[in-house]
Structures are given as C-alpha cells and as structure tokens.
Design a protein around this motif. Structure first.
Motif, short mmCIF file in Angstrom:
data_model
loop_
_atom_site.label_atom_id
_atom_site.label_comp_id
_atom_site.label_asym_id
_atom_site.label_seq_id
_atom_site.Cartn_x
_atom_site.Cartn_y
_atom_site.Cartn_z
N LEU A 28 0.84 -1.21 0.00
CA LEU A 28 0.00 0.00 0.00
C LEU A 28 0.87 1.25 0.00
O LEU A 28 0.41 2.34 -0.31
N GLU A 67 2.55 1.58 -8.90
CA GLU A 67 1.30 1.58 -8.13
C GLU A 67 0.28 0.60 -8.71
O GLU A 67 -0.30 -0.21 -7.99
N ASP A 68 0.11 0.65 -10.04
CA ASP A 68 -0.89 -0.22 -10.66
C ASP A 68 -0.46 -1.69 -10.62
O ASP A 68 -1.29 -2.58 -10.44
N ALA A 113 -1.28 -2.91 -7.35
CA ALA A 113 -2.73 -3.10 -7.24
C ALA A 113 -3.12 -4.46 -7.83
O ALA A 113 -3.90 -5.21 -7.24
N LEU A 114 -2.54 -4.79 -8.99
CA LEU A 114 -2.87 -6.07 -9.63
C LEU A 114 -2.39 -7.24 -8.77
O LEU A 114 -3.08 -8.26 -8.66
N ARG A 125 -2.16 -7.18 -5.53
CA ARG A 125 -3.10 -7.28 -4.41
C ARG A 125 -4.37 -8.00 -4.84
O ARG A 125 -4.89 -8.85 -4.12
N ALA A 126 -4.84 -7.66 -6.06
CA ALA A 126 -6.06 -8.30 -6.55
C ALA A 126 -5.87 -9.82 -6.61
O ALA A 126 -6.79 -10.58 -6.33
N PHE A 151 -7.51 -8.26 2.79
CA PHE A 151 -7.36 -7.38 3.96
C PHE A 151 -8.55 -7.49 4.89
O PHE A 151 -9.69 -7.62 4.46
N MET A 154 -18.50 -9.05 -3.43
CA MET A 154 -18.25 -9.29 -4.87
C MET A 154 -17.11 -8.43 -5.41
O MET A 154 -16.46 -8.79 -6.39
N LEU A 155 -16.89 -7.27 -4.77
CA LEU A 155 -15.98 -6.27 -5.32
C LEU A 155 -14.60 -6.83 -5.72
O LEU A 155 -14.20 -6.72 -6.88
N PRO A 156 -13.85 -7.47 -4.79
CA PRO A 156 -12.52 -7.97 -5.18
C PRO A 156 -12.60 -9.08 -6.22
O PRO A 156 -11.71 -9.21 -7.06
N GLU A 165 -14.75 -9.32 -8.66
CA GLU A 165 -14.94 -8.71 -9.98
C GLU A 165 -13.69 -7.98 -10.44
O GLU A 165 -13.43 -7.89 -11.63
N LEU A 166 -12.97 -7.43 -9.49
CA LEU A 166 -11.74 -6.73 -9.86
C LEU A 166 -10.75 -7.69 -10.52
O LEU A 166 -9.95 -7.29 -11.35
N ARG A 217 -15.33 -10.83 2.53
CA ARG A 217 -14.73 -10.17 1.38
C ARG A 217 -13.26 -10.57 1.24
O ARG A 217 -12.76 -10.84 0.16
#
Lengths: 220, 830
Positions: free
Chosen positions: A54, A74-75, A78-79, A81-82, A87, A105-107, A109-110, A152
């Motif tokens: 982070l 950064e991106d 992020a990928l 982490r996905a 967390f 659902m959020l993570p 779908e990410l 989640r």
C-alpha cells in the motif's frame, strides 16, 4: 512467501525526518500465522502497509513470492493485491453505497471472476450472514460489518491475508467471535495470515509473534 | 444472478449506487442548475433579442433598408421576391402642395408602394389631430394623406382636392405616425404621403431632383441575413444600408445597453455555475477518496478507477445536460408566460444556440472544474485504508486554478461575445480572489485572538474558524465571489434602469415647434405661457452646409459616414446649452464676434475635423469661414433642441434665422390647432408617440432584466449552498464529538451561526469592495454610463451577507444537530 530486507521508512516532519522503521528483516513462510504486536505508534501499521504494497519503503526490499514490490508501480502492486492479497481492517472499510453481497463481490470482480455473485453469496453464508446479503453496511452492527469484511477478504481466495487490529473496534465478546471466524477460515483456506494487534490474547493464537518496538522488530 | 458490480456497464451502476447513497445529489443539482441557468438565460436573451430586434425593425419599417440618391435597381426587388422576402419602395423629396391658387405649402413628400410598411404600424386619423388608428397600408393611388398641420396651412378639410406637381389628389386622411419617421427632423417639412405609382403623373421627379430612394425588405431572419450579405456585394458608391441606429439613436442605445446587461448577467451565470460545480465536485471527490482507497487496496488500478469515475461523470454530464436543457426550456417559457402581459410583441424562436451553449457549458464545467479533483481521486493512495488522515493530494495547485480561470474566461468570452465585458468582470474577480485570500486569512486569525477572551460559544466558533484556516479562506473567497457578482448585477441593473427613467421623465418634451419667424418669437412665447406650457427656451436655427475642411473641398456624395458635404442646422449661443459637455477646446466670450464654431464630437469625426481646423460654410448664397474652437458631447436622448454646430451670437446676427423650441404638451392636442391657427407658418412635430414607444420598450427591457437577475440570484444561491455543503462533513464530525461531550444543541448551533456569520461578514467586505470596483469599470468602460458611488451598498453587502451566510450555514448544517452523535461517529468508523 514474504521476505523483507533492511526495510526502512522515513517521513518528513517539521525540522527534519522521522524514521518509523529502522531496518527490518523479516521472512514469513507460506501458510504461517504471524502476529505483529507492539504499542501504539511503534510502527506496526506502517510495516503492514509496506508488506501489502500500500506504500513504498524508503530503503530496503520486499518480495512476495518471486515478485519484488519495489520493481512494481502503483498499478502493478494493485494487480498483485487483486491476485494475492486480502485485507481485514480495524474500521471494516466497507463501501457504504454497496450491499453486503456487493461488497464481497468487489474484489472478485476486480480480478474478473465471472461467478462473483455466487461465490460471494457462499462466503456470506460461511460467515453466517446469508440472510443479510441485501443489507447496507449502515444496517449492520459492527460485528456483522467485520464479518462481511472477513467474507470479502477470503472470497477472493488470497494467498496472504493482512489484518490490521481486526477486533479493535469491537466489544470483547464480539471480538472473540470474529477471531474464531478469522482463524477457522484461515485454517480451511490455508492462507498466510499477518496480523497486527496490541491484543496479546489475539497474538497468542498465532504460530509466530513479532514485537515492534520503536521501529525495530524482534521475535517475541 | 446479480449483475456485475464494477467492470463493463459498471459506471452506470456506480452512479446508481452513489445516487442511492446520496453522494451525487449536490453535484448533479449543481450541474443541472448550471446548464438550466445557462440554457435558460441564453434562450431567454436570444428570444428577447430576437423580439427586441423585431421591435427595433419597426423603426426602419423593415428588416433591411437600402438608400440612395439615385433610383435603385428594380432587379433587387425581384431577387428579394425570389428569396421569399417582402419588399417595398419609398421615395422622399420636397415639393409644393397647393389647394387652389392661393394656398400653397412646402411638403415633405413620401411616396410608398402598397406593401409599406413592412414592419411597424402606419397610423392616420380622419380629422387633423384626431384619434389615430392603425392602417394596413398607405394611401390608394389617386389619394393622399396630409400632415395634420397642412390642413390649417392650406385651409382645407378632409375630402378636399390638392395638387402635387401636375397631378391632382383627394385628401382622405391625416397621417399621424410612420414607423420610420425617426427622431431626426433635419429639414423636415409637414408630411405628404402618397402612392409611389402616382409619382410619374406628378412630373416632379426629374433627373437632378433631390430625391432619396429606398428599398425596404423583410422576411425570415436567415433569408434577410443572406440577402443582406448578397446586397452588400452589390452596393455601388452612394448606395448604403441603413441600420436601426440611424432610425432611432435613443432606442438603439437603450437596446444596446440592455443586450450588454443581459450578456453580462448570462456570463455571471456561467461563472457562478462553474464555482458551484467546482465546489460540489471537490466535495464529491473528498467523500470518495476513502472508497477509492478501499477499491485500490482490493486491487483496483488507477486507470480502472479513472475509467470508472470518468465514465460515471460522463453519464452524469449527459443526464445533467438533458435535465438542465429541459429545465432551462421550462424556465424561459415560464419567464415569457409571466411577462406576456407586459410584452406586447411575440418572443421569437430561441434557435439551436442555447442548447449548444448548455451542452458545451456542461462539458467545460465537467472537464475543467470536476475533472481535476476527479483526476486526483484516481491517484488517491490506498494507504488511506490504514491512515485516513492522509491528504488527498499535495499538488492541488496553480494548474487547477489556471485551468479553471482559462475555462471561465473562455466560456464568458464565448458566451457574451464581448472581450471588454469579460475583462472587466474577470479583473474584479481576480482582485477579489487575490485580496480575498490574504485578507480572509488575516481577519480569521484576528478573530481567533478576539475569541480567546470571549464566551464559550464565541471561543468555539472562532477557534473553528481559525483551525480550518485555508479551507475557510477559500470558502470566504467563494462566498465573496457569489455575493460580489450578485451585488454587481443589482448595482448595474439599478443604474441602468434609473438612467433610462431619468432620460425619459414623464414631463420630457414631446413636441417641437420649428420655423418660428423672428418677429413671431415673442408672440409664440406669450401663447405658450398663456396656456401654461413650459418650453425649453427658443433657439435660433439657420440652415447651412459644410463645403470644405482646411481648404479641402468635401465630396458632395460620399459613402456612409465618411467625410462629405453635410447640411446642418446652425444655432448661436452665448454659453454652452444645457445637456452639452465641452470635451475639447474652450468656449467663447459672451460678446465675442470671432469667426469660430463649436462642433458636436461625432459630427466633427464624420467631417474629419478637430479643434483648430478651418471650415468653409455656405449659408444661403453667402460663404463663411470659421475655425473650430471646441468639441461638445450632446445628450441626444434628451428631447431638447440639440445642434451639431453652435456659433457666437454676434457672428450669425446678420443671417436670416428662424427659431425653434420644444415643450411637454401631454394630451391637450387642441392646443396644437389653436397654435397653428394663430401661427400658420410654424411647424409642429409630434414626438409623443415616438416617446411612448420608447417608454414601452424601456419598460419591457427593464422587466426582462429583473427576470434575468432573479435567475442569476438562483445560481448565486446555489454557490452559497454548495459552499456551505463543502464543510458540512467535517462539521458533522466535530459537532457529534461536542455533543457526545455534552454540548447542548443551542451551543453547537450558536457556534455554527457565529462561525458562518463571520465568514459571511468577511465575504461581504470583499464582495462589496469588488462589486464597487467592477461596477465602476463596467459603467464607465463598457456600458458608457456615469459612475456614482453607492454608499447604501456597504450596509446591505455586509449585513446581508453575514445574515444570509449564517442562515444558509445553519440550515445546511441542521443535520449536524439532528443526527444522533453515535450515528455520525459510527459512519466515520464504518
């Protein structure tokens, strides 16, 4: 699984710099449960933020699996982490405009999961909130919100789960139930768990305990 | 299966969820109102301008007029007909009218074709000075209409027969008003109106006759514009297009100012809307920073977040544009409905521009005001999930403000199509912002020091003011901008309407008497006094012609406004007449007989002459050379006798002069008959109908301006609400904390009221200063008006601003005391 070498974090303050982490070396094996304990302001959350990508370290390196976090932007982080990381936060961090189900659902779908809803539904059942799937965070109690957050975190089947004071905002009884749930799911999923807390009781349930004191880490 | 939360058509779902969560309300409202205000004002002013242009065309009796001293090509009439335009022909010349052998008078003959007038109304009465009624067209061939005063002069009654040249006509009516008669009465004799087909029979128009030929055109605005462009290329020297200004300078200047005011108002609307959107977008993004951090911690990339929010903002923009356009349409429709009783003309179509302006405004507002915070949002650090106090972005800087300023300037310039106007407003604005930021910070700090010694409500309020220092300074500047623009608009509107009313007081002179012989002067004055009529004083009048400037002969027939030989009315005066302002040079001694002249500035410009130049004049058969010693500005809109050229009295004493005066008559028309019976050779010009026309236009325009002002007030109020809203979130937190510590509602509300009142007071000081300054620039530089300081503005600006902001603040933050503290504190942590 997670390797940190000579990790330092400095932040600018009035009249100079403050060193929050003073050269930390750490190795966490796959499937291990690790508690980082220490007083408020000792730097535990800063370390957690760095390990999870982070934030960036001022010096030193972190590797997750074979991937050096310092080489990712950064991106890229992020990928990662996905794909790899889940967390659980002290303040739950649910999106207030999404229902419990949509938050879970959020993570999924990410990372492009085509069956996000089904899987999210299953995980809500597992944390005992199958009936509350359509409720918004404000309609849930603190303990229920943290259960949604746990659902989640596990729904994306991460290899590593970071938990930052997961019981910090809960009363003792609710906190204990949350801890039970967290460890039960962790056992079933075989996830690497890194937990930051100042609750010695919670730390005692982990296989390894590390103590942070003024920016330095040692085995407790 | 539950549809996808994020990717694909996710922007729409995000919007729907944000809407459900109450996040988008303010931003959407700001956008909708912005688009509605801009579209509404744009459509309103477009329609009003169309209607006013239509109204002003009445003074030309057409949409387009071409004039020459030679016959105009008949082919032009055919071309006009091909383009679907209506056309008419008009000839004017001076000729004797006779009734029998004895009675003769010089008449200003106007011969018109059947279609005349194409715009406006021709009125006539069956008796001289009788009740005037509108007529569909001019006299039939073989008949003519005479000026009322010609009946007395010729000693005839309606139905009599008169001769013009070699043709005989039956007099069927008294002509009362012609739409294109105008306010100028240079060489104006009593009117003789007849049909253009009768001209050949009169035999008076011969080669070399002094005749003015006009062709009149009217029709669909686009077709007229196209025809005008075509005609422009066809014009030969000596042929020129007439504009409204030449028909009616008073109306033209009133309309011009009104149009500029409406555009100013519209521009301020754009500006206010932009500020409201910027505030709302910032708040939206501040509230969403945490959500973005959560999404990022769960693995969302910056690009993903940018696309998601960009997509949802684009959708929002579309919805807002559609809703705003619709609201704007309803708004201006409502405005015209409300006004319809006061608007005797049909508001024209709005055209496509308002919708285009609305769409572009939404696009620019979103792009330049909503996008920067959004862009920062995409860059929010995921670390916020652990450390919520992280600032959203340290680099909120000059670039944002530069972009905003460029966008505002561009929009205003494009919208108003007036750079001077845009410049004046932006300069006032820049000063307010620059002075405002610094002053607000100072004032707020001073307030904190004072508050240390005050009671707990005050200490709370002033401490809160100071702690949010930078945010409050920004808020003060925002409030100041909105209030400044509202004050400015009110100021300019008041002085605009006042200046119109002052120009046209109810007792303004509405009749002129010309051609008073020197020996009649005393008797005419006596007659006026006997009837209790106050005249403006008698001025001598001598017809003359300017032949050459500094020895250079002027052409006899030049183009348009360029230098050429001009006929003018000369007068003499020992002192500058009232309403004349000396611009250059000096006035002569009372008993001077020097060969000097004072010129009206625009006349001097057209002649190409200035002070020190020599003019060669011809008065009758005599030549006279004079030196220009002064230039004057003349208030042409006053209905007093005004002159281009004024000489020292003793210089012109030997020349044959007649006298003129003007007076206010009111409705006692019988006086005119008595006057003309007693002095049959004087000429009376009735201006009362022109004046009432002018008053009606000024009335309509004033009403329109009031309405536009009301719409802009709405936009200003929105900025204030958005400004208050911007700080509600953090105030909610604090007050929950205070209340959980045991503070009473009264303490919290009292603190808020004081805090906002202080913000309002600071904003009021800046706003009043900025408004006064901008009004000065606008009135003196843009609207060509005299500036007067407005002391009443200060108490109004300061007290009004403090009260308004305090009320809005407490109202906007009422949730602060109505929401249980626990709910607030939990919302923060949950």
């Amino acid at each position: 699984m997670i390797t940190a070498r000579a990790l330092r974090k400095r932040v600018p303050v009035a009249g100079g710099e403050l060193e929050i982490l003073k050269g930390i070396d750490l190795e966490i094996k796959s499937g291990e449960t690790v508690a980082i304990i220490g007083a408020s302001g000792s730097g535990k959350s800063t370390l957690l933020g760095l390990l999870a990508g982070l934030d960036l370290a001022s010096d030193g390196s972190i590797e997750i699996g074979d991937v050096a976090l310092g080489r990712l932007d950064e991106d890229g982080r992020a990928l990662l982490r996905a794909r790899e990381i889940g967390f659980v936060f002290q303040s739950f961090q649910l999106l207030p405009a999404l229902t419990a189900l949509e938050n879970v659902m959020l993570p999924l779908e990410l990372r492009g999961d085509g069956e996000a809803a089904e899987r999210a539904g299953r995980y809500l059942e597992r944390v005992g909130l199958g009936e509350r799937a359509g409720h918004y965070p404000r309609q849930l109690s603190g303990g229920e919100q943290q259960r949604v957050a746990i659902a989640r975190a596990f729904a994306a089947e991460p290899r590593i789960l970071f938990a930052d004071e997961p019981t910090g905002n809960l009363d003792t009884a609710t906190g204990e139930r949350i801890v039970e749930l967290l460890f039960a799911l962790n056992r079933e999923e075989g996830t690497t768990l890194v937990l930051v807390t100042h609750d010695e009781g919670l730390a005692a349930r982990c296989e390894r305990r590390l103590r942070m004191t003024a920016g330095e880490l040692e085995e407790a | 299966m539950t549809p996808s939360v994020i990717p694909g058509g996710s922007a729409l779902r995000l919007l729907a969820r944000d809407w459900r969560g109450g996040e988008l309300g303010v931003l959407l409202a700001a956008l909708v109102i912005a688009v509605a205000v801009v579209t509404g004002i744009s459509a309103f002013t477009a329609r009003l301008q169309g209607a006013l242009a239509q109204e002003s065309h009445r003074f030309l009796a057409a949409d387009l007029v071409v004039e020459a001293s030679q016959p105009l090509p008949a082919a032009w009439l055919e071309r006009a007909a091909e383009r679907g335009l209506d056309a008419a022909r008009v000839l004017t010349f001076t000729s004797m009218v006779s009734a029998g052998d004895e009675a003769m008078a010089l008449g200003a003959v106007k011969a018109v074709s059947g279609a005349y007038p194409l715009r406006g109304e021709l009125t006539a009465s069956s008796e001289p000075f009788g009740a005037a009624t509108g007529r569909a067209g001019g006299p039939e061939p073989g008949t003519l209409w005479l000026d009322s005063r010609l009946f007395a002069l010729l000693g005839i009654e309606p139905g009599a027969s008169v001769e013009v040249g070699e043709a005989r006509f039956t007099v069927t009516a008294a002509v009362r008003t012609e739409p294109d008669r105008g306010a100028s009465f240079l060489g104006l004799g009593p009117r003789v109106l007849l049909h253009v087909d009768d001209i050949p029979a009169t035999g008076v128009v011969q080669p070399g006759s002094r005749v003015r030929y006009r062709q009149l055109f009217a029709g669909d605005p686009a077709a007229v514009a196209a025809f005008r462009d075509w005609l422009d290329g066809e014009l030969a020297p000596g042929q020129r297009l007439l504009s409204v200004e030449e028909g009616q300078p008073g109306v033209a200047s009133a309309l011009d100012r009104a149009e500029r005011f409406l555009l100013l108002a519209g521009s301020l609307g754009v500006l206010l809307a932009a500020v409201a959107i910027a505030l709302a977008a910032r708040r939206f993004c501040a509230r969403h920073a945490d959500y973005v951090a959560i999404m990022k911690s769960l693995g969302a990339t910056s690009g993903y977040v940018g696309r998601l929010y960009g997509g949802s903002f684009a959708l929002l923009g579309l919805a807002a544009t559609a809703a705003g356009c619709l609201a704007g349409l309803l708004l201006q429709g409502l405005a015209f409905d409300l006004l319809s009783a006061r608007l005797p003309f049909d508001p024209g179509p709005a055209g496509w521009r308002p919708w285009f302006v609305g769409g572009i405004t939404a696009l620019v507002c979103l792009g330049c005001f909503a996008w920067p915070p959004l862009w920062r949002l995409a860059g929010a650090s995921p670390l916020r999930v652990l450390r919520r106090d992280l600032p959203l972005d340290s680099g909120r800087g000059l670039l944002d403000y530069g972009l905003g300023l460029a966008a505002v300037s561009g929009l205003m310039a494009w919208y108003s199509r007036d750079l001077a106007l845009t410049g004046a407003v932006l300069a006032g604005l820049a000063l307010t912002v620059a002075a405002g930021g610094g002053a607000a910070a100072l004032l707020l700090r001073g307030g904190r020091l004072a508050g240390m010694r005050a009671g707990s409500i005050w200490r709370l309020a002033l401490a809160s003011l100071q702690r949010r220092g930078a945010g409050n300074a920004l808020q003060v500047v925002m409030f100041a901008i909105a209030i400044m623009l509202l004050l400015l608009l009110t100021l300019v509107r008041s002085s605009l309407i006042d200046s119109w009313r002052a120009q046209l007081p109810p007792e303004a002179p509405d009749h002129f008497i010309l051609n008073i012989a020197p020996e009649e002067v005393a008797a005419v004055e006596q007659r006026l006094r006997a009837d209790g009529i106050a005249a403006e004083g008698l001025y001598p009048m001598i017809r003359g012609r300017v032949m050459a400037v500094n020895g250079e002969p002027l052409p006899t027939d030049g183009d348009g406004d360029g230098p050429r030989q001009r006929e003018a009315n000369f007068t003499w005066s020992a002192t500058p007449p009232p309403g004349n302002e000396l611009l250059a040079g000096s006035w002569w001694d009372v008993d001077s007989d020097a060969a000097v002249v004072s010129l009206e500035e625009e006349f001097a410009e057209r002649l190409g002459a200035g002070t020190g130049d020599r003019l060669e004049l011809r008065i009758g058969a005599r030549a006279l050379t004079v030196t220009v010693t002064s230039l004057r500005a003349v208030d042409w809109e006053s209905m007093r006798p005004n002159f281009f050229m004024i000489f020292p009295p003793r210089l012109l004493a030997d020349y044959p002069a007649t006298f003129m005066t003007s007076f206010h008559l009111g409705s006692d028309k019988a006086f005119l008959n008595r006057l003309l019976r007693e002095f049959p050779t004087v000429s009376v010009i009735e201006m009362d109908m022109v004046l009432s026309q002018l008053r009606s236009i000024v009335g309509q325009v004033s009403a329109a301006i009031e309405l536009v002002l009301a719409i802009i007030l709405l936009a200003g109020a929105l900025v204030l609400v958005a400004g208050v809203q911007a700080s509600v979130d953090s105030r909610l937190q604090e007050s929950a904390l205070l209340r959980s510590l045991g503070a009473r509602r009264g303490l919290v509300l009292g603190g808020l009221a004081i805090e906002f009142a202080a913000l309002g007071l600071f904003a009021g000081i800046l706003a009043t200063l900025g408004a006064e300054l901008s009004a000065w620039v606008l009135q003196t530089r843009v609207l060509d008006m005299a500036y007067r300081p407005t002391p009443w503005l200060w108490p109004l600006g300061l007290a009004g601003s403090a009260l308004l902001i305090a009320a809005l603040g407490v109202w906007g933050c009422r949730r602060v005391v109505n929401t249980p503290p626990l709910a607030v504190l939990r919302e923060e942590t949950g």
